[in-house]
Design an enzyme around this catalytic site. Sequence first.
Site, PDB file in Angstrom:
ATOM      1  CE1 TYR A  74      42.116  65.848 102.512  1.00 29.20           C
ATOM      2  CE2 TYR A  74      43.443  64.175 103.628  1.00 29.20           C
ATOM      3  CZ  TYR A  74      41.846  64.209 103.426  1.00 29.20           C
ATOM      4  OH  TYR A  74      41.256  63.680 103.899  1.00 29.20           O
ATOM      5  NE  ARG A  77      40.669  65.031  97.697  1.00 33.22           N
ATOM      6  CZ  ARG A  77      40.114  64.283  99.085  1.00 33.22           C
ATOM      7  NH1 ARG A  77      41.219  64.000  99.629  1.00 33.22           N
ATOM      8  NH2 ARG A  77      39.126  65.604  99.530  1.00 33.22           N
ATOM      9  CG  ASN A 109      32.284  70.065  97.684  1.00 32.60           C
ATOM     10  OD1 ASN A 109      31.179  69.201  97.842  1.00 32.60           O
ATOM     11  ND2 ASN A 109      31.246  70.692  96.121  1.00 32.60           N
ATOM     12  CB  VAL A 110      36.942  70.207 101.332  1.00 35.44           C
ATOM     13  CG1 VAL A 110      36.734  69.709 102.611  1.00 35.44           C
ATOM     14  CG2 VAL A 110      37.937  68.783 100.872  1.00 35.44           C
ATOM     15  CG  ASP A 111      36.310  72.406  95.747  1.00 35.14           C
ATOM     16  OD1 ASP A 111      35.330  72.794  96.100  1.00 35.14           O
ATOM     17  OD2 ASP A 111      35.744  71.206  95.027  1.00 35.14           O
ATOM     18  CG  HIS A 126      32.274  67.313 105.180  1.00 34.14           C
ATOM     19  ND1 HIS A 126      31.421  66.603 104.004  1.00 34.14           N
ATOM     20  CD2 HIS A 126      31.571  67.226 105.807  1.00 34.14           C
ATOM     21  CE1 HIS A 126      30.460  66.286 105.282  1.00 34.14           C
ATOM     22  NE2 HIS A 126      30.502  66.311 105.863  1.00 34.14           N
ATOM     23  CB  CYS A 157      54.871  74.567 118.290  1.00 36.11           C
ATOM     24  SG  CYS A 157      53.337  72.606 117.765  1.00 36.11           S
ATOM     25  N   GLY A 194      24.285  67.557  93.597  1.00 35.79           N
ATOM     26  CA  GLY A 194      25.497  66.988  92.948  1.00 35.79           C
ATOM     27  C   GLY A 194      26.224  66.757  94.351  1.00 35.79           C
ATOM     28  CG  ASN A 220      23.589  63.077  91.693  1.00 32.21           C
ATOM     29  OD1 ASN A 220      24.288  62.745  91.328  1.00 32.21           O
ATOM     30  ND2 ASN A 220      23.505  63.532  93.097  1.00 32.21           N
TER      31      ASN A 220
HETATM   32  C1  BJW Z   1      26.929  64.749  90.254  1.00 31.31           C
HETATM   33  C2  BJW Z   1      27.877  65.237  88.715  1.00 31.31           C
HETATM   34  C3  BJW Z   1      27.524  66.191  88.422  1.00 31.31           C
HETATM   35  C4  BJW Z   1      29.072  63.602  89.648  1.00 31.31           C
HETATM   36  N1  BJW Z   1      26.680  67.266  87.997  1.00 31.31           N
HETATM   37  N2  BJW Z   1      26.147  65.620  89.868  1.00 31.31           N
HETATM   38  C5  BJW Z   1      25.592  54.575 109.758  1.00 31.31           C
HETATM   39  C6  BJW Z   1      24.487  55.533 109.684  1.00 31.31           C
HETATM   40  C7  BJW Z   1      24.316  57.206 109.987  1.00 31.31           C
HETATM   41  C8  BJW Z   1      25.678  57.644 110.235  1.00 31.31           C
HETATM   42  C9  BJW Z   1      27.220  57.039 110.525  1.00 31.31           C
HETATM   43  C10 BJW Z   1      26.561  55.741 110.635  1.00 31.31           C
HETATM   44  N3  BJW Z   1      28.123  55.011 110.809  1.00 31.31           N
HETATM   45  C11 BJW Z   1      28.211  56.716 111.019  1.00 31.31           C
HETATM   46  C12 BJW Z   1      27.810  56.987 109.863  1.00 31.31           C
HETATM   47  C13 BJW Z   1      28.306  58.822 110.530  1.00 31.31           C
HETATM   48  C14 BJW Z   1      29.406  59.188 109.652  1.00 31.31           C
HETATM   49  C15 BJW Z   1      28.545  59.219 108.320  1.00 31.31           C
HETATM   50  O1  BJW Z   1      27.633  59.228 107.751  1.00 31.31           O
HETATM   51  N4  BJW Z   1      29.026  57.613 107.238  1.00 31.31           N
HETATM   52  C16 BJW Z   1      27.994  56.725 106.407  1.00 31.31           C
HETATM   53  C17 BJW Z   1      28.670  57.103 105.154  1.00 31.31           C
HETATM   54  C18 BJW Z   1      27.531  55.958 106.665  1.00 31.31           C
HETATM   55  N5  BJW Z   1      29.652  60.753 109.497  1.00 31.31           N
HETATM   56  C19 BJW Z   1      30.559  61.084 110.244  1.00 31.31           C
HETATM   57  O2  BJW Z   1      31.478  60.637 110.637  1.00 31.31           O
HETATM   58  C20 BJW Z   1      30.360  62.711 110.377  1.00 31.31           C
HETATM   59  N6  BJW Z   1      30.445  62.780 111.333  1.00 31.31           N
HETATM   60  C21 BJW Z   1      29.923  62.250 112.639  1.00 31.31           C
HETATM   61  O3  BJW Z   1      28.807  61.954 112.580  1.00 31.31           O
HETATM   62  O4  BJW Z   1      29.915  63.171 113.819  1.00 31.31           O
HETATM   63  C22 BJW Z   1      29.394  62.334 115.093  1.00 31.31           C
HETATM   64  C23 BJW Z   1      30.628  63.026 116.630  1.00 31.31           C
HETATM   65  C24 BJW Z   1      30.064  63.776 117.249  1.00 31.31           C
HETATM   66  C25 BJW Z   1      29.850  64.370 118.138  1.00 31.31           C
HETATM   67  C26 BJW Z   1      31.573  64.038 118.699  1.00 31.31           C
HETATM   68  C27 BJW Z   1      31.750  63.104 117.366  1.00 31.31           C
HETATM   69  C28 BJW Z   1      31.704  62.991 116.302  1.00 31.31           C
HETATM   70  C29 BJW Z   1      31.815  62.909 109.644  1.00 31.31           C
HETATM   71  C30 BJW Z   1      31.627  62.970 108.225  1.00 31.31           C
HETATM   72  C31 BJW Z   1      32.599  63.869 107.787  1.00 31.31           C
HETATM   73  C32 BJW Z   1      32.719  63.564 105.891  1.00 31.31           C
HETATM   74  N7  BJW Z   1      34.077  62.863 105.617  1.00 31.31           N
HETATM   75  C33 BJW Z   1      34.242  62.832 104.036  1.00 31.31           C
HETATM   76  C34 BJW Z   1      35.640  63.595 103.527  1.00 31.31           C
HETATM   77  C35 BJW Z   1      36.639  64.918 104.266  1.00 31.31           C
HETATM   78  C36 BJW Z   1      37.623  65.614 103.398  1.00 31.31           C
HETATM   79  C37 BJW Z   1      38.074  64.994 102.627  1.00 31.31           C
HETATM   80  O5  BJW Z   1      37.688  65.100 101.488  1.00 31.31           O
HETATM   81  O6  BJW Z   1      39.353  64.179 102.288  1.00 31.31           O
HETATM   82  O7  BJW Z   1      33.969  64.107 103.196  1.00 31.31           O
HETATM   83  S1  BJW Z   1      34.006  61.867 103.813  1.00 31.31           S
HETATM   84  C38 BJW Z   1      33.025  62.415 101.754  1.00 31.31           C
HETATM   85  O8  BJW Z   1      31.739  62.372 101.535  1.00 31.31           O
HETATM   86  C39 BJW Z   1      33.633  63.813 101.908  1.00 31.31           C
HETATM   87  C40 BJW Z   1      32.383  64.495 101.371  1.00 31.31           C
HETATM   88  O9  BJW Z   1      32.181  66.260 101.815  1.00 31.31           O
HETATM   89  C41 BJW Z   1      31.176  63.421 101.517  1.00 31.31           C
HETATM   90  C42 BJW Z   1      30.171  63.799 101.134  1.00 31.31           C
HETATM   91  O10 BJW Z   1      30.543  63.314  99.849  1.00 31.31           O
HETATM   92  P1  BJW Z   1      29.652  63.715  98.268  1.00 31.31           P
HETATM   93  O11 BJW Z   1      30.190  65.592  98.930  1.00 31.31           O
HETATM   94  O12 BJW Z   1      27.968  63.664  98.963  1.00 31.31           O
HETATM   95  O13 BJW Z   1      29.915  62.946  97.059  1.00 31.31           O
HETATM   96  P2  BJW Z   1      29.970  62.191  96.496  1.00 31.31           P
HETATM   97  O14 BJW Z   1      31.415  61.222  95.886  1.00 31.31           O
HETATM   98  O15 BJW Z   1      29.283  60.632  97.194  1.00 31.31           O
HETATM   99  O16 BJW Z   1      28.809  62.396  95.628  1.00 31.31           O
HETATM  100  C43 BJW Z   1      28.588  62.705  94.200  1.00 31.31           C
HETATM  101  C44 BJW Z   1      27.618  63.033  93.634  1.00 31.31           C
HETATM  102  O17 BJW Z   1      27.792  63.877  92.630  1.00 31.31           O
HETATM  103  C45 BJW Z   1      26.972  61.541  93.101  1.00 31.31           C
HETATM  104  O18 BJW Z   1      25.360  61.078  93.846  1.00 31.31           O
HETATM  105  C46 BJW Z   1      27.419  61.795  91.670  1.00 31.31           C
HETATM  106  O19 BJW Z   1      26.150  61.269  90.977  1.00 31.31           O
HETATM  107  C47 BJW Z   1      27.000  62.838  91.406  1.00 31.31           C
HETATM  108  N8  BJW Z   1      27.573  63.467  90.455  1.00 31.31           N
HETATM  109  N9  BJW Z   1      29.265  64.317  88.805  1.00 31.31           N
HETATM  110  C48 BJW Z   1      25.935  66.333  89.310  1.00 31.31           C
HETATM  111  N10 BJW Z   1      28.401  66.983  86.541  1.00 31.31           N
HETATM  112 ZN    ZN Z   2      51.509  73.624 117.330  1.00 34.99          ZN
END
Ligand code: BJW
Ligand code: ZN
Length: 256
Positions: A74, A77, A109-111, A126, A157, A194, A220
């Site tokens: 982190y 990043r 995004n977290v940025d 997120h 703490c 994206g 995308n």
């Molecule tokens: C461009 C470009 C340009 C490039 N122009 N485009 C099975 C089925 C369904 C769900 C689940 C399952 N098993 C588990 C789950 C749940 C899980 C999930 O969805 N998993 C799937 C992967 C299967 N979800 C969770 O766990 C979430 N929580 C949850 O469900 O809680 C339930 C709950 C309820 C009550 C109590 C307890 C629990 C939480 C999800 C958290 C995601 N976290 C992350 C990390 C964040 C911290 C960090 O940054 O380190 O978030 S993972 C990562 O993926 C990050 C992103 O926000 C997220 C999405 O990614 P994103 O933004 O889509 O990026 P990419 O890289 O995937 O895509 C980029 C795109 O851009 C591409 O398509 C390129 O083509 C395009 N591109 N250049 C235009 N110039």
């Molecule tokens: Zn504390």
Amino acid sequence: MSIASHSEQANLAQARDWLAEARSIAVLTGAGISAESGIPTFRGPGGLWNNYRPEDLATPEAFARDPKLSWEWYDWRRQRVAAAHPNPGHAALAELERRVPAFTLITQNVDGLHRAAGSRNVIELHGSLWRLRCVACAREVENREAPLREIPPRCSCGGLLRPGVVWFGEALPADAIQQAARAAARCDLFLVCGTSAVVYPAASLPERALFAGAKVVEINLEPTPFSEAAHLSLRGKSGEILPRLAQAVRHTEPLI
Ligand code: BJW
Ligand code: ZN
């Protein structure tokens, strides 16, 4: 530079018409919108998950197992983001917000680059790289130090501070996902920009907008699991397409 095909031009013109007519717009962004600012995406070519396993770094279990390793990733990043600037895609969305009566920007995004570009109504589904949370007392602190002086950082703490982001298996902030779902259900136009649209519950928002009758436009570089369902899928860089879309509302006076 390639010459846009006739159908690409027609799709862009259609999206611009919808944009010009829309009274309420919601946008879901993902890592792709920050790619042109030099921030790596998670999936796809050059994506972070090609070199790192999410389960080693972006889960509560990984943090509990090795907080130093998690923080080193982190911290790296945070340093990359601290050196980055918003790109024309971020700027175009900030401009849309100033010109469209109701506008909600939902980001995975977290940025923090949307706010840096001037967007105000931003829902961070997120969390943020710049907020830290104590695992012992739950206190939240804003911290922009990059690199961090101490890894892992500690709360006053004495407890461990963790990144204020949402890891796999963790619930999204309840108010954030509720507000996002409401914006998706009431907009006339929903832009999906994206994001690979594979991480839930964020990926359910465009589905919700479709179900509620909004026009849905994807921007995308590549097809995603959502492309077939979208009314239009515009292929290309968000930093090039979004400014061309924003031209559709440029004749109107800024509202704020
Ligand atoms: C461009 C470009 C340009 C490039 N122009 N485009 C099975 C089925 C369904 C769900 C689940 C399952 N098993 C588990 C789950 C749940 C899980 C999930 O969805 N998993 C799937 C992967 C299967 N979800 C969770 O766990 C979430 N929580 C949850 O469900 O809680 C339930 C709950 C309820 C009550 C109590 C307890 C629990 C939480 C999800 C958290 C995601 N976290 C992350 C990390 C964040 C911290 C960090 O940054 O380190 O978030 S993972 C990562 O993926 C990050 C992103 O926000 C997220 C999405 O990614 P994103 O933004 O889509 O990026 P990419 O890289 O995937 O895509 C980029 C795109 O851009 C591409 O398509 C390129 O083509 C395009 N591109 N250049 C235009 N110039
Ligand atoms: Zn504390």
